[in-house]
Enzyme design. Structure first.
Site, PDB file in Angstrom:
ATOM      1  N   SER A  62      -7.437  89.515 -10.283  1.00  0.00           N
ATOM      2  CA  SER A  62      -7.773  88.480 -11.174  1.00  0.00           C
ATOM      3  C   SER A  62      -6.326  87.708 -11.533  1.00  0.00           C
ATOM      4  O   SER A  62      -6.718  86.566 -12.085  1.00  0.00           O
ATOM      5  CB  SER A  62      -8.430  88.864 -12.464  1.00  0.00           C
ATOM      6  OG  SER A  62      -7.758  90.098 -12.748  1.00  0.00           O
ATOM      7  N   LYS A  79      -8.444  82.394 -15.218  1.00  0.00           N
ATOM      8  CA  LYS A  79      -9.144  81.736 -16.334  1.00  0.00           C
ATOM      9  C   LYS A  79      -9.079  80.257 -16.258  1.00  0.00           C
ATOM     10  O   LYS A  79      -9.876  79.655 -17.402  1.00  0.00           O
ATOM     11  CB  LYS A  79      -8.193  82.601 -17.491  1.00  0.00           C
ATOM     12  CG  LYS A  79      -8.723  84.009 -17.649  1.00  0.00           C
ATOM     13  CD  LYS A  79      -8.654  84.177 -19.136  1.00  0.00           C
ATOM     14  CE  LYS A  79      -9.559  85.707 -19.402  1.00  0.00           C
ATOM     15  NZ  LYS A  79      -8.647  86.653 -19.060  1.00  0.00           N
TER      16      LYS A  79
HETATM   17  C1  LIG Z   1      -9.021  87.985 -18.963  1.00  0.00           C
HETATM   18  C2  LIG Z   1      -8.754  88.807 -17.668  1.00  0.00           C
HETATM   19  C3  LIG Z   1      -9.655  89.508 -17.086  1.00  0.00           C
HETATM   20  C4  LIG Z   1     -10.858  89.875 -17.911  1.00  0.00           C
HETATM   21  O1  LIG Z   1     -11.525  88.863 -17.968  1.00  0.00           O
HETATM   22  P1  LIG Z   1     -13.070  88.802 -19.005  1.00  0.00           P
HETATM   23  O2  LIG Z   1     -13.656  87.743 -18.702  1.00  0.00           O
HETATM   24  O3  LIG Z   1     -12.601  88.969 -20.132  1.00  0.00           O
HETATM   25  O4  LIG Z   1     -13.755  89.977 -18.772  1.00  0.00           O
HETATM   26  C5  LIG Z   1      -9.334  90.394 -15.895  1.00  0.00           C
HETATM   27  N1  LIG Z   1      -8.159  89.882 -15.413  1.00  0.00           N
HETATM   28  C6  LIG Z   1      -6.957  89.064 -15.733  1.00  0.00           C
HETATM   29  C7  LIG Z   1      -5.732  88.931 -15.094  1.00  0.00           C
HETATM   30  C8  LIG Z   1      -7.502  88.171 -17.098  1.00  0.00           C
HETATM   31  O5  LIG Z   1      -6.711  87.355 -17.628  1.00  0.00           O
END
Ligand SMILES: *Cc1c(COP(=O)(O)O)cnc(C)c1O
Length: 336
Positions: free
Chosen positions: A318, A66
């Site tokens: 992510s 993010k």
């Molecule tokens: C925010 C987040 C997501 C999803 O992202 P979006 O843009 O809201 O779809 C996935 N994995 C993690 C670790 C996140 O913090």
């Protein structure tokens, strides 16, 4: 499982974020956000018979991707808007990203969040020097408070996903993957509000139109899946899930990510809590990585045989911000 809800049309789509936006974002955030490694997974490649690579966004300074979107959005503001101070409502990683970027750039930040956000995430944000306001039991309550403070204090909102600059920032992951793996066939992307999946889809499909982009959510509260099925953003009931970073709605007045996900995603897969736990366990035991529920859904979908791969595959890991006690408990459990 093939979702029937993603209808394709052959007309040219005018998308709210372009490859050029993502290339500009990459230049803007260079040096402030890490270019993360893309590592080959022997175990997942062996299991699927296809080369599987993991994109380790767990290696960002805040432990999640993010930072890319938040940094790009904040750097895109004019000086007046920036120095007024920033505000956002967040389930954790976005709040952490805004707090980190604000500190790096010397700007004050206020983060609103619901009481469902795990304590480890709250403390991480506090440690980054942001002001925290805990309000209500849902992401929507936190959002209402952020909007109130935007009005009353003149703060500048940094949205978690539904913003062209945020999406462009997340899309830089797609550029990095295409550079490292030009023969990419499929990307598996955790999906919540759709900033991550939307941005990556714009980038990789602009560079190689045949790439399949598959969004992955949990069964318990899959907001974008529900919105696409309904043909418009809808309210969903928030439920507790191991993939807590995928919780929350897409926003009833969504203007960027709903269109992107509806038009660009090739499929959306939904996972049970047991399947997500298995993904977290595999990451820990086989890949030697601490991954949070949201970050493990790509691995989980492969292990659950919910996707058939053909060709080089990138799995977006992510984020890694999981409560250590919860992580330990999941990893210690026997596989189901
Ligand atoms: C925010 C987040 C997501 C999803 O992202 P979006 O843009 O809201 O779809 C996935 N994995 C993690 C670790 C996140 O913090």
């Amino acid at each position: 499982m093939k979702s029937e809800i993603l209808s394709r049309s052959t007309e040219e789509k005018v998308l709210p974020v372009t490859l050029a936006d993502i290339e500009r974002a990459a230049a803007r955030i260079a040096g402030r956000v890490r270019r993360t490694p893309l590592v080959y997974s022997g175990t997942l490649s062996e299991r699927t018979g296809q080369p599987v690579h993991l994109k380790l966004e767990t290696r960002q300074p805040i432990g999640a991707f993010k930072l890319r979107g938040a940094m790009n959005a904040i750097l895109s503001l004019d000086d007046a808007a920036r120095t007024c101070g920033l505000i956002t409502a967040s389930t954790g990683n976005h709040g952490r990203a805004v707090a980190y970027a604000a500190r790096e750039l010397g700007v004050p930040a206020t983060i609103c969040m619901s009481s469902l956000v795990p304590p480890n995430k709250v403390e991480a944000i506090r440690a980054l020097g942001a002001e925290i306001r805990v309000v209500g039991r849902s992401q929507d309550d936190a959002q209402v408070e952020a909007e109130r403070l935007t009005e009353s204090r003149g703060l500048t909102p940094i949205p978690p996903f539904d913003d062209a600059n945020v999406v462009a920032g997340q899309g830089t992951i797609g550029l990095e993957i295409m550079e490292a793996l030009p023969d990419l066939a499929t990307v598996l992307v955790p999906l919540s509000g759709g900033g991550l999946a939307g941005g990556i889809a714009v980038a990789v499909k602009a560079l190689k139109p045949g790439v399949r982009v598959v969004g992955i959510s949990m069964e318990r509260g899959a907001a974008m899946h529900a919105a696409i099925a309904a043909g418009k953003p809808v309210a969903i009931r928030e439920e507790e899930t191991l993939a807590d970073s995928l919780g929350g709605g897409v926003g009833l007045s969504n203007h960027v990510t709903f269109t992107l996900c509806r038009d660009l995603l090739d499929d959306i897969l939904l996972l049970t809590e047991d399947e997500i736990a298995e993904g977290i366990r595999h990451a820990a035991r086989q890949e030697d990585m601490t991954v949070e529920g949201a970050g493990a859904v790509g691995i989980a979908a492969i292990l659950a045989d919910k996707i058939a791969l053909s060709g080089p595959t990138a799995v977006i890991i992510s984020g890694g911000n999981i409560d250590p006690t919860l992580h330990q408990r999941i990893v210690a459990e026997a596989a189901t």
